[in-house]
Scaffold this motif. Structure first.
Motif, short mmCIF file in Angstrom:
data_model
loop_
_atom_site.label_atom_id
_atom_site.label_comp_id
_atom_site.label_asym_id
_atom_site.label_seq_id
_atom_site.Cartn_x
_atom_site.Cartn_y
_atom_site.Cartn_z
N LEU A 29 0.82 -1.22 0.00
CA LEU A 29 0.00 0.00 0.00
C LEU A 29 0.85 1.26 0.00
O LEU A 29 0.37 2.33 -0.34
N GLY A 30 2.10 1.15 0.42
CA GLY A 30 2.98 2.32 0.44
C GLY A 30 3.71 2.52 1.76
O GLY A 30 4.39 3.52 1.94
N GLY A 31 3.53 1.61 2.71
CA GLY A 31 4.26 1.67 3.97
C GLY A 31 3.92 2.90 4.80
O GLY A 31 2.76 3.28 4.93
N GLY A 32 4.95 3.53 5.34
CA GLY A 32 4.76 4.70 6.19
C GLY A 32 4.10 5.86 5.46
O GLY A 32 3.30 6.59 6.04
N ASN A 33 4.44 6.03 4.18
CA ASN A 33 3.79 7.08 3.39
C ASN A 33 2.28 6.87 3.33
O ASN A 33 1.51 7.83 3.38
N SER A 99 0.68 -5.96 -6.15
CA SER A 99 0.99 -4.71 -6.84
C SER A 99 -0.27 -3.90 -7.18
O SER A 99 -0.18 -2.72 -7.53
N GLU A 100 -1.44 -4.50 -7.09
CA GLU A 100 -2.69 -3.81 -7.41
C GLU A 100 -3.36 -3.18 -6.20
O GLU A 100 -4.30 -2.39 -6.34
N LEU A 101 -2.91 -3.49 -4.99
CA LEU A 101 -3.58 -3.02 -3.78
C LEU A 101 -3.66 -1.51 -3.71
O LEU A 101 -4.71 -0.94 -3.44
N ARG A 102 -2.54 -0.84 -3.94
CA ARG A 102 -2.50 0.63 -3.83
C ARG A 102 -3.46 1.27 -4.84
O ARG A 102 -4.23 2.17 -4.49
N ASP A 103 -3.41 0.83 -6.09
CA ASP A 103 -4.26 1.43 -7.12
C ASP A 103 -5.75 1.20 -6.83
O ASP A 103 -6.56 2.12 -7.01
N LYS A 104 -6.11 0.01 -6.38
CA LYS A 104 -7.52 -0.27 -6.07
C LYS A 104 -7.98 0.57 -4.88
O LYS A 104 -9.11 1.06 -4.86
N PHE A 105 -7.12 0.74 -3.89
CA PHE A 105 -7.46 1.57 -2.74
C PHE A 105 -7.70 3.01 -3.20
O PHE A 105 -8.71 3.62 -2.85
#
Length: 114
Positions: A29-33, A99-105
């Protein structure tokens, strides 16, 4: 009589092993960011699940639950509207690659993670 309780020797290793998938989910998802940019709070985890609360967004969900399915090497993402009396799944994204988690979120909530 000796009442000293000794933890099993592998307790630390078990805790480390239980953190593998939740850590991987957060990193995807991007970690701390991700935490800073989305203001995600109350993170909780189990062996293969990470869940957290997010602020008001376009999806009306205020809780996200992401579960890793080891059998198929895919993730399940649930957008939940949660209040004191009930929880309702508003939307679900199934069979996601890490790799799709961030984009879907981002697509579903319109919250930036970068």
């Amino acid at each position: 009589m000796n009442f000293d309780y000794q933890l099993p020797e592998d307790t630390h290793e078990n805790r480390q092993r239980d953190m593998v998938y939740p850590t991987r989910i957060l990193n995807n998802l991007g970690g701390g960011n991700f935490i800073v940019m989305t203001d995600a709070t109350n993170m909780a985890f189990t062996r293969n699940t990470l869940e957290f609360f997010i602020p008001k967004n376009i999806s009306e969900a205020n809780k996200i639950v992401i579960t890793y399915n080891e059998n198929v090497d895919r993730y399940l993402m649930y957008f939940v509207k949660h209040d004191k009396l009930k929880s309702e799944v508003i939307k679900q994204e199934l069979n996601l690659k890490g790799s799709e988690l961030r984009d879907k979120f981002e697509t579903n909530t319109q919250l930036s993670t970068r």
